[in-house]
Write an enzyme that holds these catalytic residues in place. Structure first.
Site, short mmCIF file in Angstrom:
data_model
loop_
_atom_site.label_atom_id
_atom_site.label_comp_id
_atom_site.label_asym_id
_atom_site.label_seq_id
_atom_site.Cartn_x
_atom_site.Cartn_y
_atom_site.Cartn_z
N LYS A 182 -0.23 21.24 48.69
CA LYS A 182 -0.57 22.66 48.69
C LYS A 182 -0.63 23.23 50.12
O LYS A 182 -0.34 24.41 50.34
CB LYS A 182 -1.91 22.89 47.99
CG LYS A 182 -1.87 22.64 46.49
CD LYS A 182 -0.99 23.65 45.76
CE LYS A 182 -1.14 23.52 44.25
NZ LYS A 182 -0.31 24.47 43.49
N TYR A 242 -8.84 15.51 44.65
CA TYR A 242 -7.63 16.34 44.68
C TYR A 242 -6.47 15.57 45.31
O TYR A 242 -5.30 15.83 45.04
CB TYR A 242 -7.89 17.65 45.42
CG TYR A 242 -6.90 18.74 45.10
CD1 TYR A 242 -6.69 19.15 43.79
CD2 TYR A 242 -6.17 19.36 46.11
CE1 TYR A 242 -5.78 20.15 43.49
CE2 TYR A 242 -5.27 20.37 45.82
CZ TYR A 242 -5.07 20.76 44.52
OH TYR A 242 -4.16 21.75 44.22
#
Length: 254
Positions: free
Chosen positions: A162, A155
Site C-alpha cells: 500500500k 497487516y
C-alpha cells in the site's frame, strides 16, 4: 453542492454488497453518474450482477486485472459506448494467504510480485488506459490503508504494498495534472470487507480502531462513497495527489 450527472465512471473491485467499491458506486450513481461495473470471474458474477442491475450499470463486464486482453476489451467497450471516461475507481488488492500471514521478511518473491502487480500495477495499467478517454480531465481513485504509513500488527506485507500504491498515486497525479486528470487515494479505517477478512485477528483490529478513533466509530462504505463522490466532482478539480483519511481520526492518534 455538486452533481455527477452525465459523468461516466468505471468501478473495478465490487465483490459483494460489503465492498468499498460498492459503497462508492452507490454514491456516484445517486449523484447521477453512469456506471461500468466489472466482476472478477464466473464464480464472482452471481454476487456482483444483482448489484450492477440495481445500479443500472450501462456496462457489466468480466475483468481479471492480470489479463491484458480483458482490460483491452473493457476499454474498447467503454470507448464504443461512451466515447470517454470521467471517473476510474480502482478497489483491487490481493496477496497469497501464506505470504499475507507471514513476516514481511519471509514473504516469497512470487507472492510479493503478485501482491504488487494486482494491488499496484493494475492501478497503473487502468489509469494508463483511461488517460486517452479523459481528454477533458477526470478523476482516478484507489484504496489504501493506514498500514502504508505505520506498522499495523498482522497487516504484514500489504503495508509496503500500500505504501507503493500511495507513492504511485502521487507520481501519476504529478504527471497527469496538466491534463486535468486528478489521482487520489482513499484511506478508510478498517472495514469488514471480503479482502480484509483474510487478515489475521481482524476483529481485534476493528475493535481497537473504534476504541482509539476520536469519533469512536468505524467508517462505513457509505462514508467512503460520499468522499469519493466529492473527489469525482468538478468541485474537487484542484484536489490531487492526496491520501484522504476516512477513519474517524484514527490516523492522528499516537
Amino acid at each position: 453542492m455538486f452533481s455527477l450527472s452525465g459523468k461516466k465512471a468505471l468501478i473495478v473491485g465490487i465483490a459483494n454488497s460489503h465492498s468499498i467499491a460498492y459503497g462508492i458506486a452507490q454514491a456516484l450513481r445517486e449523484q447521477g453518474a453512469e456506471l461500468a461495473v466489472t466482476y472478477l470471474n464466473e464464480k464472482a458474477r452471481p454476487f456482483v450482477e444483482p448489484l450492477a442491475q440495481e445500479l443500472e450499470a450501462d456496462i457489466f463486464a468480466p475483468l481479471d486485472v492480470t489479463d491484458t486482453a480483458q482490460i483491452d476489451t473493457l476499454f474498447d467497450q467503454i470507448e464504443e459506448l461512451w466515447g470517454r471516461l470521467d471517473i476510474l475507481i480502482h478497489a483491487v488488492a490481493f496477496c497469497p494467504m501464506e505470504d499475507l500471514h507471514g513476516r514481511v521478511t519471509d514473504c516469497s518473491r512470487q507472492g510479493f510480485r503478485m501482491a504488487m502487480d494486482i494491488s499496484v500495477g493494475s492501478f497503473l495499467h487502468l489509469t494508463r488506459e483511461a488517460e486517452p478517454l479523459m481528454a477533458d480531465g477526470g478523476a482516478c481513485m484507489t484504496i489504501s490503508y493506514f498500514g502504508a504509513e505505520k506498522v499495523v500488527e498482522n497487516y504484514n506485507v500489504m503495508g509496503p504494498v500500500k505504501a507503493a500504491l500511495e507513492s504511485v498515486t502521487k507520481y501519476m497525479a504529478a504527471e497527469l495534472g496538466p491534463k486535468g486528470i486528478r489521482v487520489n487515494a482513499l484511506s478508510p479505517g478498517p472495514l469488514m470487507t471480503r479482502a480484509a477478512s483474510g487478515i489475521a485477528h481482524f476483529d481485534q483490529l476493528l475493535d481497537m480502531a473504534a476504541e482509539r478513533a476520536p469519533t469512536h466509530q468505524l467508517a462505513t462504505i457509505a462514508d467512503v462513497g460520499a468522499y469519493a463522490a466529492f473527489l469525482a466532482s468538478d468541485s474537487a478539480k484542484n484536489v490531487t495527489g492526496g491520501v484522504h483519511y476516512i477513519d474517524g481520526g484514527y490516523h492522528i492518534v499516537g
